[in-house]
Design a protein around this motif. Sequence first.
Motif, PDB file in Angstrom:
ATOM      1  N   GLU A  61       2.705  48.479  40.657  1.00 55.10           N
ATOM      2  CA  GLU A  61       2.809  47.501  39.749  1.00 55.10           C
ATOM      3  C   GLU A  61       1.929  46.312  40.120  1.00 55.10           C
ATOM      4  O   GLU A  61       1.999  45.303  39.589  1.00 55.10           O
ATOM      5  CB  GLU A  61       4.290  47.036  39.758  1.00 55.10           C
ATOM      6  CG  GLU A  61       5.016  46.358  40.942  1.00 55.10           C
ATOM      7  CD  GLU A  61       5.139  47.463  42.184  1.00 55.10           C
ATOM      8  OE1 GLU A  61       5.240  47.322  43.373  1.00 55.10           O
ATOM      9  OE2 GLU A  61       4.922  48.812  41.922  1.00 55.10           O
ATOM     10  N   GLN A  62       1.361  46.385  41.282  1.00 52.87           N
ATOM     11  CA  GLN A  62       0.394  45.387  41.867  1.00 52.87           C
ATOM     12  C   GLN A  62      -1.021  45.707  41.636  1.00 52.87           C
ATOM     13  O   GLN A  62      -1.958  44.847  41.995  1.00 52.87           O
ATOM     14  CB  GLN A  62       0.611  45.181  43.364  1.00 52.87           C
ATOM     15  CG  GLN A  62       1.939  44.838  43.805  1.00 52.87           C
ATOM     16  CD  GLN A  62       2.297  44.942  45.356  1.00 52.87           C
ATOM     17  OE1 GLN A  62       1.033  44.988  46.125  1.00 52.87           O
ATOM     18  NE2 GLN A  62       3.436  44.815  45.844  1.00 52.87           N
ATOM     19  N   ARG A  63      -1.342  46.500  40.799  1.00 52.87           N
ATOM     20  CA  ARG A  63      -2.799  46.746  40.397  1.00 52.87           C
ATOM     21  C   ARG A  63      -3.526  45.824  39.711  1.00 52.87           C
ATOM     22  O   ARG A  63      -2.734  44.811  38.843  1.00 52.87           O
ATOM     23  CB  ARG A  63      -2.881  48.225  39.349  1.00 52.87           C
ATOM     24  CG  ARG A  63      -2.613  49.468  40.138  1.00 52.87           C
ATOM     25  CD  ARG A  63      -2.992  50.587  39.183  1.00 52.87           C
ATOM     26  NE  ARG A  63      -1.672  50.534  38.565  1.00 52.87           N
ATOM     27  CZ  ARG A  63      -1.298  51.767  37.959  1.00 52.87           C
ATOM     28  NH1 ARG A  63      -1.823  52.693  37.683  1.00 52.87           N
ATOM     29  NH2 ARG A  63      -0.180  51.563  37.036  1.00 52.87           N
ATOM     30  N   ILE A  64      -4.494  45.654  39.715  1.00 52.73           N
ATOM     31  CA  ILE A  64      -5.292  44.539  38.905  1.00 52.73           C
ATOM     32  C   ILE A  64      -6.493  45.144  38.406  1.00 52.73           C
ATOM     33  O   ILE A  64      -7.019  46.336  38.589  1.00 52.73           O
ATOM     34  CB  ILE A  64      -5.685  43.200  39.731  1.00 52.73           C
ATOM     35  CG1 ILE A  64      -6.660  43.791  40.936  1.00 52.73           C
ATOM     36  CG2 ILE A  64      -4.526  42.426  40.290  1.00 52.73           C
ATOM     37  CD1 ILE A  64      -7.280  42.597  41.867  1.00 52.73           C
ATOM     38  N   SER A  65      -7.277  44.254  37.330  1.00 50.90           N
ATOM     39  CA  SER A  65      -8.305  45.001  36.673  1.00 50.90           C
ATOM     40  C   SER A  65      -9.650  44.992  37.500  1.00 50.90           C
ATOM     41  O   SER A  65      -9.755  44.259  38.508  1.00 50.90           O
ATOM     42  CB  SER A  65      -8.434  44.261  35.383  1.00 50.90           C
ATOM     43  OG  SER A  65      -8.864  42.989  35.728  1.00 50.90           O
ATOM     44  N   ILE A  66     -10.313  45.720  37.110  1.00 54.55           N
ATOM     45  CA  ILE A  66     -12.006  45.879  37.966  1.00 54.55           C
ATOM     46  C   ILE A  66     -12.443  44.264  37.813  1.00 54.55           C
ATOM     47  O   ILE A  66     -12.883  43.870  38.803  1.00 54.55           O
ATOM     48  CB  ILE A  66     -12.841  46.949  37.252  1.00 54.55           C
ATOM     49  CG1 ILE A  66     -12.225  48.234  37.478  1.00 54.55           C
ATOM     50  CG2 ILE A  66     -14.056  46.705  37.963  1.00 54.55           C
ATOM     51  CD1 ILE A  66     -12.838  49.111  36.607  1.00 54.55           C
ATOM     52  N   TRP A  67     -12.308  43.632  36.281  1.00 51.92           N
ATOM     53  CA  TRP A  67     -12.682  42.232  36.514  1.00 51.92           C
ATOM     54  C   TRP A  67     -12.127  41.321  37.487  1.00 51.92           C
ATOM     55  O   TRP A  67     -12.818  40.496  38.185  1.00 51.92           O
ATOM     56  CB  TRP A  67     -12.668  41.744  34.969  1.00 51.92           C
ATOM     57  CG  TRP A  67     -13.131  40.182  34.950  1.00 51.92           C
ATOM     58  CD1 TRP A  67     -12.243  39.141  34.626  1.00 51.92           C
ATOM     59  CD2 TRP A  67     -14.333  39.737  35.193  1.00 51.92           C
ATOM     60  NE1 TRP A  67     -13.257  38.021  34.556  1.00 51.92           N
ATOM     61  CE2 TRP A  67     -14.429  38.313  34.934  1.00 51.92           C
ATOM     62  CE3 TRP A  67     -15.696  40.530  35.142  1.00 51.92           C
ATOM     63  CZ2 TRP A  67     -15.713  37.393  34.732  1.00 51.92           C
ATOM     64  CZ3 TRP A  67     -16.998  39.645  35.347  1.00 51.92           C
ATOM     65  CH2 TRP A  67     -16.843  38.199  35.077  1.00 51.92           C
ATOM     66  N   GLU A  68     -10.727  41.391  37.509  1.00 57.40           N
ATOM     67  CA  GLU A  68     -10.251  40.426  38.351  1.00 57.40           C
ATOM     68  C   GLU A  68     -10.475  40.875  39.944  1.00 57.40           C
ATOM     69  O   GLU A  68     -10.514  39.985  40.966  1.00 57.40           O
ATOM     70  CB  GLU A  68      -8.517  40.634  38.357  1.00 57.40           C
ATOM     71  CG  GLU A  68      -8.005  40.383  37.077  1.00 57.40           C
ATOM     72  CD  GLU A  68      -6.448  40.586  36.755  1.00 57.40           C
ATOM     73  OE1 GLU A  68      -5.819  39.603  36.420  1.00 57.40           O
ATOM     74  OE2 GLU A  68      -6.369  41.574  36.894  1.00 57.40           O
ATOM     75  N   ALA A  69     -10.556  42.143  40.141  1.00 59.63           N
ATOM     76  CA  ALA A  69     -11.095  42.659  41.606  1.00 59.63           C
ATOM     77  C   ALA A  69     -12.415  41.856  42.008  1.00 59.63           C
ATOM     78  O   ALA A  69     -12.647  41.637  42.959  1.00 59.63           O
ATOM     79  CB  ALA A  69     -11.087  44.182  41.796  1.00 59.63           C
TER      80      ALA A  69
END
Length: 111
Positions: free
Chosen positions: A41-49
């Motif tokens: 549930e803590q995953r972020i998008s590649i763009w956000e990373a």
Amino acid sequence: MTHAKLARLHSDTPFTPPDMLLTIRAAVNRISRTRWPVGLEQRISIWEALQAVTCEAAYQYGEEDSKGQLREGMRSDLVILSADPLATPPQDLREIEVLETIKDGELVFRA
């Protein structure tokens, strides 16, 4: 840009070598080295990373006026990658390699 809502990432340097691609993979996939899901549930998008390891990292160090973005007048250390992270499926980010690193305008690494 509102920094309050964006992702902040860190590494355990000096205990582990700094590896921003590993940091990005971990934040996007949330899978352990043994392939166990951790906090999906803590995953972020590649763009956000990518933002987290560039402009957000500069913000954390109070250097957002001179680093973290590709703009005229900003310091820019660059990497040339073997693939576009934004066009790569999250599970395949592990395959991306650093081909070249340019620091302060000088080539410092070539694969």
